[in-house]
Design a protein around this motif. Structure first.
Motif, mmCIF file in Angstrom:
data_model
loop_
_atom_site.group_PDB
_atom_site.id
_atom_site.type_symbol
_atom_site.label_atom_id
_atom_site.label_comp_id
_atom_site.label_asym_id
_atom_site.label_seq_id
_atom_site.Cartn_x
_atom_site.Cartn_y
_atom_site.Cartn_z
ATOM 1 N N MET A 36 0.752 -1.264 -0.085
ATOM 2 C CA MET A 36 -0.003 -0.023 -0.018
ATOM 3 C C MET A 36 0.852 1.302 -0.012
ATOM 4 O O MET A 36 1.958 1.209 0.446
ATOM 5 C CB MET A 36 -0.847 -0.076 1.202
ATOM 6 C CG MET A 36 -1.779 -1.158 1.364
ATOM 7 S SD MET A 36 -2.401 -1.095 2.901
ATOM 8 C CE MET A 36 -3.786 -0.408 2.931
ATOM 9 N N GLU A 45 -2.622 5.267 2.022
ATOM 10 C CA GLU A 45 -3.646 4.212 2.002
ATOM 11 C C GLU A 45 -3.291 3.585 3.359
ATOM 12 O O GLU A 45 -4.176 3.073 4.057
ATOM 13 C CB GLU A 45 -3.235 3.095 0.680
ATOM 14 C CG GLU A 45 -3.663 3.922 -0.447
ATOM 15 C CD GLU A 45 -3.302 2.837 -1.764
ATOM 16 O OE1 GLU A 45 -3.875 3.148 -2.662
ATOM 17 O OE2 GLU A 45 -2.202 2.096 -1.629
ATOM 18 N N TRP A 46 -2.015 3.100 3.864
ATOM 19 C CA TRP A 46 -1.966 2.338 4.926
ATOM 20 C C TRP A 46 -2.300 3.209 6.130
ATOM 21 O O TRP A 46 -2.922 2.709 7.185
ATOM 22 C CB TRP A 46 -0.462 2.014 5.090
ATOM 23 C CG TRP A 46 -0.164 1.044 6.043
ATOM 24 C CD1 TRP A 46 -0.217 -0.280 5.932
ATOM 25 C CD2 TRP A 46 0.001 1.167 7.486
ATOM 26 N NE1 TRP A 46 0.172 -1.100 7.207
ATOM 27 C CE2 TRP A 46 0.316 -0.024 8.204
ATOM 28 C CE3 TRP A 46 0.174 2.421 8.341
ATOM 29 C CZ2 TRP A 46 0.538 -0.034 9.378
ATOM 30 C CZ3 TRP A 46 0.429 2.430 9.859
ATOM 31 C CH2 TRP A 46 0.444 1.161 10.193
#
Length: 863
Positions: free
Chosen positions: A632, A636-637
């Motif tokens: 990711m 996103e993470w």
């Protein structure tokens, strides 16, 4: 080969050659000038040079346990894309989108095309998939960018990663990745999917890149400094790496020698260069350098021999057999021990006009020179045998399935079949000394250092040289009185020179400085000394990153290693809630078996057990680890972590935000730019963070100034920092101190100056300045409260990181203890939340009722 300045060969004198040859024969370390002389050896002199080089090689093979063995890798060559943003004047590999279209090809090889080659290679017994491609084609060619977007990939590296996983899973070949220039973060993304990577240094001759008409002119990725940084980042990331030289492209002998010494410096510093390729330039039609003469065989032979002397017996040296017109014996005589990748299936796409020799022929030619040809994997035997941290746990099953367990070479009879590539299953099994958070205060550590002290941190001698400027703090002569007046009038207008003068202040000037800072503190945040009822949960101390200041990290086999289960993490959070905590602070080592989603599981486990608990967790290094392990992006993470229950992140892993210092302090930790990217991204997502600075090791006041200016700038942009935390370096058990490199922590003067200047330089952007009772003790913390600090941090309840480093101030302070520290500074104390809000009455009652009593500690696990 001509001398760059004079336009003609600058031949060495007979005396210079004789002396250099004698030193080579005697095994004396050569310098650059002597190496440049030996690169010009010809005739009998070259025979002499090769004889001594061969002896060095033979000694290395004997020591490695494979005397008389020359290796090769049975491979397939997968040119993932021939588009490139560079314009090297000798290259026929790179092309343009129009030519690809006319030939009926896509901008990139499709997954089906990639897997077709890999499968056919596996059927022929190949074990390596050499994936090569142009540098960042999407930066130059819109067609490349459009192809990646259409296929769902953020960038070329993401596609390389995806193809490597499919090759592992569907064919069993081991990917060796050559995507050109990579960043530190790229290495973190690719390391879990490939046991080895590579990039040729080619040359350190900057003029060949910077001057019009040079072979690398107009090629951003061929700047020598950039390429050397890649080699260092590979070493920092513990990636087995292949590099080498391309000789005969216009460099002088001195420049060629300098390039070899640059490779040696990197190899010695990080122990990560697995092989070096000495490749001779061959002119090709349809290139700008088509009229330039080829590098003659004598040039290559001399370069191999000199490389062997410079790199030493343990180095692995390779020369491509398809570029020497059958003159194999001369390369063996010069000191090579490897033929590189040889394919029974695919051509050398970089040199397609020069076919690979048959493996049988290579074996015969090697035998004629007295050597037995044996197959290796793309990752060299030494790294197969070293295992972690050089091989990611997700790759170990793939590598071990193809390796001979005795030698680390290839098992020629091993079936090459696909194997699942997945996160380890055993990430949250409780193991090891899980009582360490408690017994370190009573029984101490088992040893003062981890078992792999001499291997995991890189070369101490190389570090010692780099650290010399920071071993004795510099002093400056500056107008402190003027600086003090400016600080009192308006600290936001302090110049760098004035700030540096104050950071060096001592005696009455230091007293005046801390008085000014304390007065500013009073006017900005008042007299209340804040603190938080919190519990530290260090969920694992297994880590292979190689931070040289850290005594917390352990190998999984070390006596003090431990990992908590999810239930144990949740139990600790629940126990903390019962005694009034409003926060758990959770950080751990970069455990190779923990999947990237483990952090989400930890946050969920706490929230499921104690929904009201603030989860302050995961340093920027852990964020990067989670993102790269899951594939990711950082954004996103962090978004997923927030959804899982993450409320804020600690701004640790900052150390000193200056890579000059960071790369002495740490081997594999994230660089400054990546730390900044993580915290600014978190702030943009509404995830607040603290900020920190660890000082008093190999740093100087100028580094402190740069660090504080950087934090102030970030806060102006994002407003996301809750506080600044001073972290004095604890030297006692720190590897960098045990190796004789770092200072024994900051002085009392340093602590007062840093605290005061943090208040002044971060004003008005970061208003909360925290001091650490764990690192300074009660008296030291009270002194910092008189020097500009307004926060004492937390009760902690358990604390392992500073204690394993040798801090003698315990792991717990009751609320009464913290109130007493504030009173010693003449100030009232007040509880706070993580975000410096008011604490609910219910939490205050629970904390007061339980004060002085640690939560029930988890029982010891049976042996």
């Amino acid at each position: 080969m001509t001398d760059h300045q004079h336009g003609r060969p600058a031949r060495p004198t007979e005396n210079a050659m004789r002396r250099a040859l004698r030193r080579a024969r005697d095994g004396v370390a050569l310098d650059v000038a002597e190496a440049a002389v030996l690169l010009q050896a010809r005739g009998d002199d070259l025979v002499d040079l090769c004889a001594s080089a061969a002896r060095v090689r033979d000694a290395g093979l004997e020591a490695a346990g494979r005397p008389g063995v020359i290796t090769y890798s049975k491979s397939v060559f997968i040119p993932l894309t021939r588009l490139c943003r560079d314009k090297c004047h000798y290259c026929t590999f790179a092309t343009v989108p129009g030519k690809l279209r006319r030939a009926g090809h896509g901008m990139f090889m499709s997954p089906d095309e990639v897997l077709d080659i890999a499968r056919r290679g596996a059927e022929l017994g190949c074990k390596e998939a050499l994936i090569t491609l142009g540098d960042k084609p999407e930066d130059r060619w819109p067609e490349a960018r459009e192809w990646l977007e259409a296929e769902g990939y953020d960038d070329t590296i993401a596609y390389v990663r995806a193809m490597a996983i499919r090759i592992l899973e569907e064919t069993g070949l081991l990917p060796h990745l050559n995507p050109g220039v990579m960043t530190w973060t790229d290495f973190q993304r690719l390391k879990p999917v490939a046991p080895s990577m590579g990039m040729m240094l080619e040359t350190t001759a900057t003029r060949l890149w910077s001057e019009p008409g040079g072979p690398h002119y107009g090629s951003p990725d061929k700047e020598p400094a950039v390429r050397l940084r890649v080699l260092e980042d590979a070493g920092r990331s513990s990636v087995p790496f292949t590099s080498g030289l391309l000789i005969g492209i216009g460099e002088t002998y001195e420049e060629r020698a300098d390039s070899l010494f640059a490779l040696r410096r990197v190899a010695r510093a990080y122990h990560g260069i697995q092989e070096l390729i000495m490749q001779n330039f061959r002119a090709k039609p349809d290139t700008a350098m088509r009229g330039m003469p080829d590098a003659e065989l004598d040039e290559l032979v001399a370069t191999v021999a000199v490389a062997r002397h410079i790199m030493g017996p343990s180095a692995c040296l390779q020369a491509p057999p398809n570029l020497v017109a059958g003159e194999y014996a001369r390369l063996i005589e010069a000191g090579i021990d490897d033929w590189g990748g040889v394919s029974p299936l695919t051509p050398d796409h970089v040199n397609p006009e020069r076919p690979w020799p048959q493996i049988d022929e290579l074996a015969e030619r090697s035998a004629a020179a007295g050597f037995r040809l044996e197959e290796r994997l793309c990752v060299y035997p030494e790294f197969v045998q070293r295992g972690e941290p050089w091989l990611d746990p997700r790759l170990l099953p793939h590598v071990r399935a193809l390796a001979d367990p005795e030698t680390g070479l290839a098992n020629a009879d091993a079936p090459v079949v696909g194997r699942a590539w997945q996160e380890p299953d055993e990430g949250f099994t409780s193991t090891g000394r899980t009582d360490l958070h408690r017994t370190i205060d009573t029984e101490g550590r088992t040893a003062d250092r981890r078992d792999d002290f001499d291997e995991v941190y890189g070369d101490w001698e190389a570090l010692r040289e780099a650290a010399v400027p920071g071993m004795v703090p510099s002093r400056i002569d500056a107008d402190v009185k003027t600086a003090l007046k400016q600080a009192a009038d308006d600290p936001t207008r302090l110049t760098d020179d004035e700030a540096l003068a104050l950071l060096h202040a001592d005696g009455p000037a230091l007293d005046a400085l801390t008085g000014i800072a304390d007065e500013l503190r009073r006017s900005v945040v008042g007299d209340d000394v804040t603190y938080i009822v919190t519990r530290n949960i260090n969920f694992t101390n297994v880590c292979y990153t190689g931070c040289r200041f850290c005594a917390f990290a352990q190998r999984r086999t070390d006596a003090d290693a431990y990992t908590l289960s999810l239930d144990q993490v949740a139990d600790r959070a629940e126990q903390a809630w019962e005694v009034g905590a409003v926060e758990v602070c959770m950080q751990g080592g970069i455990h190779p078996d923990l999947p990237g989603t483990a952090y989400f599981d930890i946050a969920r486990a706490v929230k499921a057990r104690v929904p009201g608990m603030h989860v302050h967790a995961f340093s920027p290094m852990e964020v990067v680890n989670g993102a790269t392990r899951t594939g990711m992006s950082i954004r996103e993470w962090l978004t997923a972590a927030k959804q899982a229950g993450l409320d804020s992140i600690p701004g640790t892993a900052a150390e000193i935000l200056d890579d000059e210092v960071r790369w002495i302090l740490t081997k594999g930790k994230l660089p400054t730019a990546t730390w900044i990217e993580v915290v600014t991204t978190a702030h943009e997502l509404g995830i607040r963070s603290s900020s920190t600075m660890m000082y008093g090791h190999v740093d100087q006041p100028r580094h402190w100034l740069g660090h504080l200016r950087t934090l102030a700038r970030i806060q102006q942009e994002t407003g996301g920092f809750t506080e600044f935390v001073t972290l004095p370096f604890i030297h006692t058990n720190a590897p960098v101190y045990l190796a004789g490199i770092a200072r024994p922590g900051p002085t009392a003067r340093d602590n007062r100056a840093v605290t005061a200047m943090a208040r002044l330089l971060l004003h008005p952007h970061i208003t909360n300045i925290q001091t650490s009772w764990v690192k300074l003790g009660a008296e030291g913390a009270a002194e910092m409260l008189r020097s500009g600090a307004n926060d004492l941090g937390g009760t902690l309840m358990e604390e392992t990181i500073s204690r394993m480093a040798g801090s003698s101030y315990g792991s717990y302070r009751s609320i009464k203890d913290l109130v007493a520290i504030a009173e010693a500074a003449g100030r009232p104390a007040k509880p706070r939340t993580t975000l410096y809000g008011d604490v609910p009455d219910e939490r205050m009652r629970a904390a007061t009722a339980s004060d002085g009593h640690l939560p029930e500690l988890l029982p010891l696990l049976p042996d």
